[in-house]
Every structure is written in structure tokens, then in C-alpha cells.
Design an enzyme around this catalytic site. Structure first.
Site, mmCIF file in Angstrom:
data_model
loop_
_atom_site.group_PDB
_atom_site.id
_atom_site.type_symbol
_atom_site.label_atom_id
_atom_site.label_comp_id
_atom_site.label_asym_id
_atom_site.label_seq_id
_atom_site.Cartn_x
_atom_site.Cartn_y
_atom_site.Cartn_z
ATOM 1 C CD GLN A 1 2.484 0.772 9.934
ATOM 2 O OE1 GLN A 1 2.984 -0.311 10.202
ATOM 3 N NE2 GLN A 1 2.434 1.247 8.710
ATOM 4 C CD1 TRP B 1 0.835 -0.221 3.046
ATOM 5 C CD2 TRP B 1 -0.829 1.165 3.572
ATOM 6 N NE1 TRP B 1 1.077 0.265 4.322
ATOM 7 C CE2 TRP B 1 0.063 1.120 4.672
ATOM 8 C CE3 TRP B 1 -1.962 1.982 3.673
ATOM 9 C CZ2 TRP B 1 -0.133 1.859 5.850
ATOM 10 C CZ3 TRP B 1 -2.156 2.705 4.855
ATOM 11 C CH2 TRP B 1 -1.246 2.636 5.916
ATOM 12 C CG ASP B 2 4.830 0.758 1.461
ATOM 13 O OD1 ASP B 2 3.905 0.048 1.885
ATOM 14 O OD2 ASP B 2 5.978 0.743 1.948
ATOM 15 C CD GLU C 1 2.320 -4.579 8.780
ATOM 16 O OE1 GLU C 1 3.490 -4.811 9.114
ATOM 17 O OE2 GLU C 1 1.948 -4.506 7.598
HETATM 18 C C1 BGC Z 1 4.747 -1.651 7.446
HETATM 19 C C2 BGC Z 1 3.752 -1.660 6.309
HETATM 20 C C3 BGC Z 1 4.479 -1.403 4.999
HETATM 21 C C4 BGC Z 1 5.623 -2.380 4.828
HETATM 22 C C5 BGC Z 1 6.458 -2.084 3.592
HETATM 23 C C6 BGC Z 1 5.839 -2.651 7.165
HETATM 24 O O1 BGC Z 1 6.778 -2.613 8.188
HETATM 25 O O2 BGC Z 1 4.110 -1.965 8.656
HETATM 26 O O3 BGC Z 1 2.771 -0.665 6.518
HETATM 27 O O4 BGC Z 1 3.587 -1.510 3.944
HETATM 28 O O5 BGC Z 1 6.475 -2.315 5.946
HETATM 29 O O6 BGC Z 1 7.017 -0.820 3.665
#
Ligand code: BGC
Length: 762
Positions: free
Chosen positions: A596, A351-352, A482
Site C-alpha cells: 500500500q 492508524w486508519d 506491511e
Molecule cells: C493495512 C493497515 C491497516 C489495517 C486495518 C491492513 O491490511 O495494511 O494499514 O491499518 O489493515 O485497516
């Protein structure tokens, strides 16, 4: 430590490493990475060190090792040079090194190293090296080294070529052939699982003070995936030896190249090299610099007048990396979470892209934004299969994406691949944002509508009816935070899913009224009727969490019931620096801490859901408990703080965000730069302090610069018109440079329409 080192015309364009540290090579290899969207080359030194990680990644060339997720394979290396002075290898951990400098010039993408080195035997040399990945010719890499004998005559040898044995494991390739052809080396190899052919060619030219005498060059092809040239020269005291090396890479993933045979690909690579081999490093570098100027800096540079110079550097650093990491030449490809700068996240997209990087492209380079969304369209069939596999309808985008037909590629050990469903709504949000800002109806008709309808169908089938409460819920998910797995009703996910369905309803209705033939075409399988009846009815009953009696919006059904640790009052630094340690002590899942920004992303994307008072209350609540353990987090918190009038805090959060890769942490960038945080720096600057925002269907401009800044100048595109913004503390001016259509902006709740120029107080 990285320093902002440019002066004069190069002020705020140069980053420099001033001290050689063999224990911290990874950081500079990542943040000085070079590339052009087609390929990315880690900035490894010419000579080898224990922790060197050489990596040449080519967009879209995914391959899978048995029992592992697919990843971008490390192509054979063309950067290493085994340099010997009177038989002694150049090695900065031995002898003595003075005046060391390694710089990356963000303006033209040139990497430069220079130092004075005295070998253990006492031979003194001045070493200089330059490297560029052409932004003009996407296949071309050029480098040059220069060695001056300072205190006596030296005999010099340099061994360099194409080396598939030196690259970090795992090795994805089997050798198909290697050859020397009129001084040009070629190595062709094939990825083991995906069968992508790579053909790399390389040629070297050595000189002493402009003459090619006293130099011998022998080609060696030992066993293994390696072919190189050994150049030997006698260099008299005071003379300078130079070696220019030009290399290229072509693959059968290149557009239109998928059916090329090994011989044809090889010929393509060799012919390309033959055509450029007489060119100097200088001419290739200048051509690339011109491209940087015309395509990037003349159209996208942002000027910040700040009493903290790093602010200007940070936005250029972000734009530099956003340029080299984005494969906008090919709509079958997307941006990896670490760009092409390292192995982190295996080159996968998250989703970045839609939430953190895409906004930069939507507002600065709409064509590239469109290409990224076309990649999602090209992955639609795989997303439909993914939905079906999981028992849903429509299209369910994978949490981690690689090649367009791959579907879900999240490593199996991670629950995110099974549960982080918000990605599907994020993609739909990306489509809506691009369309609304660009007005590109043709995109919608070809791709966008279908993506919105298919993603909406996924959510309609995904909703779970709670009979007792007569509402639809979304259970067993992972939200942006997460640290919390398998939760019910993550607020961000529920609201975004609701928006996704409502966008489909809105677009379907508009087609029914304005373009009945298009409506019918989409509705042949009953899709749109289903969205307008069942979809709309269900959406009305989706549980959209409101603030509780304390004014708090629950991140999910359980977050606010967990043990609270607020009495500890960790400082921002503690939360960032010690996130893993502290979160580990508590147990990530057990207490009210988040990895986050989560509810805050919701507040940022959908501004009007809650009143400013509620948002403020929640901002303080969640910020205190947020450990910013993902680089995606700080920028969102900074923008929200600014929106809420907390200017100091906004600036503090922004400076931390802008130092994620550039700051003093020596190891956190080893696996690659933090791509989303670079998009976040642009967002903090333009959306945050610049106050530019897509607001419903409007362009809102409501700037609030930090006290450290006296002026911000930024270009943006709105409905095909290029606008240039000049913002001070007192007022802001928008000039419509295209001046073809009138533009309407929203400021302080009022709409202003102008064709050429508008100035309003801040
Ligand atoms: C984050 C996610 C992100 C991913 C890739 C993870 O550590 O929690 O939001 O999409 O890293 O950057």
C-alpha cells in the site's frame, strides 16, 4: 452487483441489490449495514440462509475469548424471523422469487426488501420489510414486515424474538435471565471475561389490514439463550398481514452505567421499550430521518455534478457509513477498521482513524474529531504502560486498540503489534491537525499537549544512535507497507517521528514563553526540559532519508536493493485484482513491491519535504510497484496524482477507490466495510479534487476538478467558522457562513483574508 437506483428526489441516495443471490449475502449485509455510532446492525435478511451472518455490535463492549485477542462480541439477534406460509418456511432458494429488491436509503438509513414469492406448494405472497436503527434514540431498532396473500387464503406464522443462540461463534456470553413482561421479551446476558452486561428487550405487534383480530401470540422460552413470540394468523386472499417489532439494547458499558446491577439494567431496557411500544414504525423512522437531515445531510452533504453519477453516490455512501460507525457519543471509544459492520479486525482501531477518517471529522464535525482524540487521551495511561513494557519512555500507542485500558491488542501471531510503531506519531499528527484546523486551545490544554509530549518522549527513547554515521535511526519496524517486515529506517516512520518530537519542542517553547505556569506544570518531572534539550538535539540528528542519485526516496534501508519487477509492468487492474497472487509468487518480502501507499503517505502529509519533480518521479516509481492490497492505498495515490497534475490518473485511482465496497467484487466486504477507504473517498473529493489542505498552519485551497465534474460543493470548518465552497473548473468561491471572524486562505502561494466571501480563479 449493487446499483445506484434512486430517481427524482432520491437520485443518488439509494443503493439496491436487484437479484437475490444466496451465495453473496455477506456483501450486502456489510454495505447495507445500519447503525448510529452506538450500535451497528448487519443487514441480514429476516429469513435464514446458510451463509447469513447476523451481527449486532455495540461500541466499546470488548470481550476476550481464552487465547484470542479481545473483540466486539456479537450480541443476541433481534432481526431473524421464522416465517411460515401454510407451514412452509419462507425461503428464496426454493419456489419462485420475482421482482426482488433490497435497498438502503442513505438519506434516512432505512433498509427495505420487497419481492413476490411463490412457494413450492403454489402459495403466492407479496413480501415487504423495513428496518431502521434510530439515529435519534441510540438504543432503538425498529422493523416491520408486511405479507399479502395473493392467490388464496393462507395461514401464517412468524416466530421472532431475541436469540443469543443464533449468533455466529464465538459466543462471548453467559445467560443471566430471560423473561416476558406484559408482552415484552427481555434477555440479559454477560460477557464472560470483561463482565459487561447486555440487556435486550423486544416487543411485537401484528395486524391484518389495521385490525388485530384473528391473531394469536404465544411467548416461548426454550432452553438456551433465546426467547421469542410466535404469532399466528389466518390471512384471507387479498389481505395484508403486518408485524412491527421494536427492540432495544442497553449495556453496562453505556456512559455512567458501569455499576448497574443486572436488575437495574434490565429495568432500564424494559422501561425504555414500554415508553416507545405504542409508536409506529413510521413515526420512529421519521424521527430518525429528521435527525439524519438536521445533524448530517443539512450540514455535511457534498454535491458533485459529475457525468458519472456514482461519484455523488460514493461520497454519500462514505458519509453514511462514517456516521454509523463512529461512537462519538462516548470519548472512551474509537472507530473500528470495519466499523460495526462485521467481524473483521475484531472491532479494533488502527492508524486508519487518525490518517484516514479523522480528517473528515476535523473538517466536517470538529466535535466528533475531538471525541476521537479524547479516546486516545483516555488511552494514554495504557500507552505509557505499553512503552514501559517495551523498554521505552513516554507513551507508545498500540498498533491495534480496543478498550481504553487494554493496551496492545494485536493478535499475537502478527508482527505488526511489535513493530508498526508509526501509529504513535500518527496520533500526534492527529492532535496537531485537529488543533491547527479548529484552534481549540482548551483541548490542547486539557489533553493535546500532554499527548504530544508523551509521544515525543517515546520517540526520544526509541531512537538508536549509529556511531559510525553519527545519526539516530529507527530500526526493526514495519512501515505502512506491511509487505516488508522488520526493516530499518522506514522513511515514513522516521519523518513522522521527527515531526512528533519537533511539535513537542515547538509547543514546549511556546508554553515557556507564553504560559510559564503551564510550562512548569508539565515540567515538574523534567519532561519538557528533557524534550527541549535531549529531544531537540537528537531530532537534529535523526536520519531523514533524502532522494538517492536516481532521485528516489528509499522506502526503507533495503527496499531499493531488492529485486525489481518493473519490467513486468502490471496494469492497475492486475495489481489490484491479482495482488495476493502475484505478490505471493514473488514472495512479499523479496521484491520491490509494496502492499500500500507508504512513501506516498509521507508526500501527502508533509508536502514540502521534496520538490515537485522528485515527488513526481517517486510517484511513478512507487505507483507502478504498489499492489494496493490494502483499501487504504488508492485514495492517497489519487490525491498525489491530482497534486502532480496527473488528472486522468487521479480520477482513475479515485473511481477504483470509490468502488472498493460499492463495486462488483462480491466477497471482499464480507468481513465488513472498509472504513478507512470511506474516509479516503472523502479525502479524494475534498483534499484531492477540492484542493483543500492543512498546509503548515494555513488553510490552502487549490482546487483541480476532474474533467468529468463540472461542480463540487463542500462545507468545511476552519477555526470554528463554517465555510461553504463552490468549485468549478474556472473559479472557486468560499462563503464564510459563520462570518464572525475574518478567514485567511492560501492559494497559489498568496494569502487572502476575507470575512464574508471570496472568489478566486482556479
Ligand atoms: C493495512 C493497515 C491497516 C489495517 C486495518 C491492513 O491490511 O495494511 O494499514 O491499518 O489493515 O485497516
Amino acid at each position: 452487483m449493487i446499483y445506484n437506483k434512486g430517481t427524482g428526489e432520491l437520485k443518488n441516495w439509494i443503493i439496491e441489490e436487484e437479484i437475490f443471490d444466496s451465495g453473496a449475502l455477506g456483501k450486502c449485509e456489510s454495505i447495507f449495514c445500519q447503525g448510529n455510532g452506538y450500535l451497528g446492525l448487519r443487514a441480514a435478511a429476516e429469513e435464514e440462509y446458510e451463509n447469513t451472518r447476523r451481527s449486532l455490535l455495540v461500541a466499546g463492549t470488548f470481550d476476550k475469548m481464552p487465547d484470542d485477542a479481545t473483540e466486539l462480541p456479537n450480541a443476541a439477534d433481534v432481526t431473524a424471523m421464522d416465517i411460515r406460509i401454510n407451514g412452509e418456511p419462507l425461503d428464496l432458494t426454493k419456489g419462485e422469487c420475482k421482482n426482488y429488491s433490497r435497498t438502503l436509503n442513505l438519506k434516512n438509513g432505512i433498509l427495505k426488501r420487497s419481492f413476490l414469492w411463490t412457494s413450492e406448494k403454489g402459495d403466492e405472497i407479496q413480501f415487504e420489510a423495513w428496518r431502521v436503527v434510530s439515529l435519534k434514540d441510540l438504543h432503538l431498532i425498529a422493523s416491520k414486515i408486511q405479507i399479502t396473500a395473493l392467490n388464496q387464503d393462507i395461514s401464517l406464522s412468524v416466530r421472532s424474538g431475541i436469540d443469543g443462540d443464533r449468533i455466529p461463534a464465538p459466543v462471548h456470553f453467559s445467560l443471566q435471565g430471560k423473561q416476558e413482561n406484559n408482552g415484552m421479551l427481555n434477555l440479559t446476558a454477560k460477557t464472560n471475561e470483561s463482565g459487561v452486561l447486555f440487556s435486550l428487550s423486544s416487543v411485537q405487534k401484528a395486524e391484518i389490514g389495521g385490525k388485530q383480530t384473528e391473531i394469536t401470540a404465544r411467548t416461548q422460552a426454550e432452553s438456551g439463550m433465546k426467547i421469542y413470540t410466535e404469532t399466528a394468523a389466518a390471512v384471507a386472499k387479498g389481505e395484508t398481514f403486518s408485524l412491527t417489532k421494536l427492540s432495544n439494547v442497553f449495556t453496562t458499558r453505556d456512559k455512567g452505567a458501569d455499576s448497574l446491577s443486572q436488575e437495574e439494567l434490565q429495568a432500564r431496557s424494559l422501561e425504555h421499550l414500554q415508553a416507545v411500544r405504542e409508536r409506529t414504525f413510521q413515526s420512529i423512522a421519521e424521527e430518525s430521518e429528521k435527525e439524519w437531515k438536521e445533524r448530517i445531510w443539512d450540514t455535511r452533504d457534498i454535491l458533485i455534478d459529475s457525468n458519472r453519477e456514482e461519484d455523488q453516490l460514493a461520497i454519500r455512501f462514505a458519509i453514511y457509513h462514517l456516521t454509523i460507525m463512529t461512537p462519538s457519543h462516548d470519548n472512551r471509544m474509537n472507530i473500528g477498521a470495519k466499523g460495526f459492520s462485521g467481524p473483521g479486525y475484531k472491532g479494533h482501531s488502527f492508524w486508519d482513524t487518525e490518517i484516514f477518517m479523522l480528517p473528515y471529522f476535523i473538517f466536517s464535525s470538529p466535535k466528533e474529531a475531538r471525541s476521537l482524540l479524547e479516546h486516545r487521551y483516555n488511552s494514554l495511561e495504557a500507552a505509557q504502560k505499553n512503552a514501559a513494557k517495551n523498554g521505552y519512555k513516554g507513551a507508545m500507542y498500540p498498533w491495534e486498540s480496543a478498550w481504553i485500558t487494554d493496551g496492545e491488542v494485536t493478535p499475537e501471531w502478527a508482527l505488526t503489534g511489535l513493530m508498526e510503531h508509526h501509529i504513535t506519531a500518527d496520533v500526534a499528527f492527529g492532535v496537531y491537525s485537529y488543533y491547527t484546523v479548529s484552534g481549540d486551545l482548551e483541548f490542547m490544554e486539557r489533553y493535546g499537549y500532554k499527548m504530544i509530549f508523551e509521544t515525543a518522549k517515546f520517540w526520544i527513547s526509541r531512537l538508536e544512535y549509529n556511531e559510525e554515521l553519527d545519526r539516530y535511526e529507527i530500526n526493526h519496524v514495519i512501515g505502512p507497507d506491511e509487505y516488508k517486515e522488520d526493516v530499518n529506517n522506514n522513511a515514513y516512520t522516521n519523518y513522522m517521528a521527527h515531526l512528533n518530537i519537533m511539535l513537542a519542542v515547538q509547543y514546549a517553547e511556546s508554553l515557556r514563553t507564553n504560559k510559564p505556569y503551564a510550562f512548569e506544570a508539565f515540567d515538574q518531572d523534567g519532561s519538557l526540559s528533557h524534550i527541549l534539550s535531549e529531544g531537540r538535539a537528537k531530532a537534529e540528528k535523526i536520519y531523514l532519508p533524502r532522494e538517492n542519485a536516481d532521485g528516489l526516496v528509499p522506502e526503507d534501508d533495503t527496499f531499493l536493493t531488492l529485486r525489481d519487477i518493473a519490467d513486468k509492468d502490471y496494469s492497475l487492474s492486475e495489481r489490484i485484482e491479482e495482488s495476493q497472487k502475484i505478490a505471493g509468487q514473488y514472495g512479499y518480502f523479496n521484491v520491490q513491491i509494496s502492499k500500500q501507499a507508504d512513501v506516498m503517505v509521507l508526500f501527502f502529509l508533509l508536502e514540502d519535504l521534496f520538490s515537485p519533480e522528485i515527488k513526481k518521479k517517486n510517484f511513478y516509481y512507487y505507483e507502478k510497484r504498489c499492489f494496493h492490497d490494502s483499501s487504504l492505498s488508492l485514495s492517497t495515490h489519487s490525491i498525489l496524482a491530482n497534486d502532480l497534475g496527473e488528472k486522468e490518473q487521479a480520477y482513475k485511482l479515485y473511481t477504483r477507490a470509490s468502488m472498493i465496497d460499492l463495486g462488483p467484487k462480491m466477497n471482499s466486504s464480507n468481513p465488513g466495510i472498509h472504513a478507512a477507504s470511506l474516509g479516503g473517498i472523502w479525502q479524494c473529493t475534498v483534499f484531492g479534487f477540492g484542493g483543500v489542505r492543512l498546509y503548515g498552519d494555513d488553510l490552502r485551497i487549490q482546487p483541480a476538478l476532474p474533467d468529468n465534474w463540472s461542480e463540487l460543493k463542500a462545507p468545511i470548518y476552519w477555526k470554528g467558522q463554517r465555510l461553504s465552497l463552490t468549485i468549478s473548473h474556472q473559479e472557486f468561491t468560499v462563503v464564510n457562513e459563520t462570518a464572525e471572524e475574518p478567514v485567511t486562505i492560501l492559494n497559489n502561494g498568496k494569502r487572502y483574508t476575507f470575512t464574508d466571501k471570496l472568489t478566486l480563479p482556479c
